[in-house]
Design an enzyme around this catalytic site. Sequence first.
Site, PDB file in Angstrom:
ATOM      1  N   GLU A 122      28.058 -29.587  -0.377  1.00 21.27           N
ATOM      2  CA  GLU A 122      26.661 -29.858  -0.018  1.00 21.27           C
ATOM      3  C   GLU A 122      26.024 -30.916  -0.908  1.00 21.27           C
ATOM      4  O   GLU A 122      25.317 -31.797  -0.436  1.00 21.27           O
ATOM      5  CB  GLU A 122      25.832 -28.571  -0.044  1.00 21.27           C
ATOM      6  CG  GLU A 122      25.992 -27.719   1.209  1.00 21.27           C
ATOM      7  CD  GLU A 122      27.261 -26.893   1.222  1.00 21.27           C
ATOM      8  OE1 GLU A 122      27.893 -26.758   0.157  1.00 21.27           O
ATOM      9  OE2 GLU A 122      27.623 -26.373   2.303  1.00 21.27           O
ATOM     10  N   HIS A 140      22.368 -16.533   5.396  1.00 18.38           N
ATOM     11  CA  HIS A 140      22.279 -17.407   6.577  1.00 18.38           C
ATOM     12  C   HIS A 140      20.921 -17.328   7.268  1.00 18.38           C
ATOM     13  O   HIS A 140      20.763 -17.829   8.362  1.00 18.38           O
ATOM     14  CB  HIS A 140      23.381 -17.066   7.599  1.00 18.38           C
ATOM     15  CG  HIS A 140      24.755 -17.478   7.174  1.00 18.38           C
ATOM     16  ND1 HIS A 140      25.434 -16.845   6.164  1.00 18.38           N
ATOM     17  CD2 HIS A 140      25.567 -18.478   7.594  1.00 18.38           C
ATOM     18  CE1 HIS A 140      26.617 -17.428   5.982  1.00 18.38           C
ATOM     19  NE2 HIS A 140      26.717 -18.420   6.849  1.00 18.38           N
ATOM     20  N   PHE A 199      23.046 -24.670   8.043  1.00 10.52           N
ATOM     21  CA  PHE A 199      22.110 -23.594   7.654  1.00 10.52           C
ATOM     22  C   PHE A 199      21.327 -24.065   6.426  1.00 10.52           C
ATOM     23  O   PHE A 199      21.940 -24.541   5.463  1.00 10.52           O
ATOM     24  CB  PHE A 199      22.859 -22.310   7.300  1.00 10.52           C
ATOM     25  CG  PHE A 199      23.579 -21.680   8.458  1.00 10.52           C
ATOM     26  CD1 PHE A 199      22.983 -20.657   9.192  1.00 10.52           C
ATOM     27  CD2 PHE A 199      24.856 -22.099   8.817  1.00 10.52           C
ATOM     28  CE1 PHE A 199      23.647 -20.067  10.266  1.00 10.52           C
ATOM     29  CE2 PHE A 199      25.519 -21.522   9.897  1.00 10.52           C
ATOM     30  CZ  PHE A 199      24.909 -20.502  10.622  1.00 10.52           C
ATOM     31  N   ASP A 207      20.141 -22.408   4.179  1.00 12.04           N
ATOM     32  CA  ASP A 207      20.627 -21.646   3.020  1.00 12.04           C
ATOM     33  C   ASP A 207      21.619 -22.477   2.201  1.00 12.04           C
ATOM     34  O   ASP A 207      21.714 -22.336   0.988  1.00 12.04           O
ATOM     35  CB  ASP A 207      21.326 -20.378   3.510  1.00 12.04           C
ATOM     36  CG  ASP A 207      20.516 -19.650   4.576  1.00 12.04           C
ATOM     37  OD1 ASP A 207      19.972 -18.593   4.271  1.00 12.04           O
ATOM     38  OD2 ASP A 207      20.421 -20.172   5.714  1.00 12.04           O
ATOM     39  N   PHE A 208      22.365 -23.332   2.870  1.00  8.68           N
ATOM     40  CA  PHE A 208      23.388 -24.132   2.186  1.00  8.68           C
ATOM     41  C   PHE A 208      22.771 -25.291   1.398  1.00  8.68           C
ATOM     42  O   PHE A 208      23.439 -25.932   0.597  1.00  8.68           O
ATOM     43  CB  PHE A 208      24.422 -24.675   3.190  1.00  8.68           C
ATOM     44  CG  PHE A 208      25.094 -23.617   4.034  1.00  8.68           C
ATOM     45  CD1 PHE A 208      25.002 -22.264   3.722  1.00  8.68           C
ATOM     46  CD2 PHE A 208      25.832 -23.980   5.154  1.00  8.68           C
ATOM     47  CE1 PHE A 208      25.615 -21.291   4.506  1.00  8.68           C
ATOM     48  CE2 PHE A 208      26.455 -23.022   5.943  1.00  8.68           C
ATOM     49  CZ  PHE A 208      26.339 -21.674   5.620  1.00  8.68           C
TER      50      PHE A 208
END
Lengths: 328, 328
Positions: free
Chosen positions: B66, B132, B89, B91-92
């Site tokens: 990422e 997620h 997502f 979240d990543f």
Amino acid sequence: MSKLDKSTALALLRQMMVIRDFEETADKLCLRGKVPGGMHNSSGQEAVAVGTLSAIAKDDVIATTHRSHHHTLAKGYSAKSVMAELFAKSTGISHGRGGSMHLAEVTEGHFGGNGIVGAGVGIAMGAALGIQHIGDKKIAVGFVGDGGMNTGRTWESINMASIWKLPLIILVDNNQYAVETFVGRVTGGGDLAKRASGFGLPAYNIDGQDVLEVRKYVSEARERALAGEGPTFINALTYRYYGHNVGEKGQYRTQEEIAQWRTTQDPIDKFTEVVISSGFATQAEVEELRASVRKEIEEAVAFAESSPEPEIASITQGVDSGKLGVQL
Amino acid sequence: MTTEVKAVTPTYSEAFQSGVREEMNRNKKIFILGTDLVERGGHFAQVKGIAQEFGLKQVRDAPISEAAMVAAGMGAAMYGCHPIVDLNFIDFSLGAMDEIINQAAKIRFMFDRPVPLVIRATSGVALGGAHHCNSLESFFAHTAGLSLAVPSTPMDVKGLIKTALRNEDPVIFLMHKKLSGIRGEIGDENYFVPFGKAKTIKAGKDAAIITYGYSAVTATKAAQALEAEGISVEVIDLRTLYPIDQDAIDAAVTKFGRVVVLDEAPLFGSITAEIAATASERNFKSLKGPIVRVGAVRAPLSANPAMSEAAIPSVDQISKAVKQVMSY
């Protein structure tokens, strides 16, 4: 790389002298409170910067670290504009908004110093992706220190450059200390080039105190990159003479160790010997060069001192374009 | 007798594809990078078929890195491209937070260089548990230099991504995963939705719910239920959180004096707090009572569907909040 000629040799020597004088001068000014936020002195690391920047094109991209005065000066920016930025004045290279750690001129390929260890390689890798996407004949150099060599994202970026064969050079300006932590204490496997070679790219450990060696390796890496053969990793071993930050009184290394590097491995002394023994200049001419550098740095200080502060009213300007709200 | 064939309207994900395709046809400097984009078309089919149409230079499958993905996009954006980094997502994004918050957001201010970069991801609560389903809007909205789109319809997805790709700011583009399959009309190639312009998705007479994303759907359901009880609620979809449509918020506060602010993020420190606080500062005298906020509990999302559902606002909770503001 062609054989060393007189004008190139004198330019390399003079540029290293500019960096040394700049840093020693700025260090003293910093101790007098003239550099808001302090600074990181690169004295001792001149050959890495000058060897690298002299081997790439003027409009190639660099992205660098918190210790980047030497890279910036070697890219060709004036001592005036860099000193003024250390003073956070409006005439500085980043208009007083960046300071010592954020020297940049993106339109000319200087993608900035960085306050965050390990960030520079990723930005340079992205620039290399941009170069490849557009199809320009340029390369990018990401400077990183030995400290940044232990950040995960640096290796994410090296992997990405390797798989996409990006025109990138990863240049480790390895001064052996991450703040006060000796690289040997915190680097698993110890050998950085060996670590990098696992990512599938040519990797070298070289003498960062020899400007000609740095220049040669960078020049070859640049040719590879331009030929579409991808990135190269160069770990240039060097040494910083001063603390991590100005004013540091660290006990983590001995005075003997510092003296040993200064007296036997100084990049300017070593290259001065080459210049004189090659007949490019006499000792007296070298001293004249040093005097001209002194004058340049004095002028830079005067310029920085007399430059205006940025307009406080501009504090929220340039944060974003302000145009996203316009109906197209 | 002729059979009338009703054309199927595109999905929310297809609306994204449509906007990106049109802009990529126009500007070759736009490219997409992320994980699983080429074959899979992204986890929500948001770029399905684009690699096959435009080629592997315009759509790049990246390693699961990422930080390097965002750095790649940022460096290329600084160089002159207009990348879309697809994190699938939001979240990543936490693995790339330095690149987003410290780097991409601040470059324009410090270096006077735009960073035309879109970071696309899904946000919000669906099944998938703690890693997620985060709603991280307030992290990004809080950061100077970032803009934030949170569309709730195919029309707005397309109109907003096209606006983002015609501008030069770093944009966090959050699509709610529970909306991926919803269908609706989309605009033509000249249809753009400006940032910072809210949309009234249901008119009302008594009170307003200010919201965005999937909560626009639950708010509308609550408003419909309340109609049966004789309470007429206006539902305002912000569509972007920065820039935010302060004029629309002010208008709702002054018109109704009874306002609910709703989203799926945990209440403490959420964007709803910002909206409510600013609204009461600006138009306190128009309020008939306190602005009521509805959001998630302060807990990570659970894998259990009923627990996950219990964490976020239900139609009943929203209805109760409206009745509360109606009680003053």
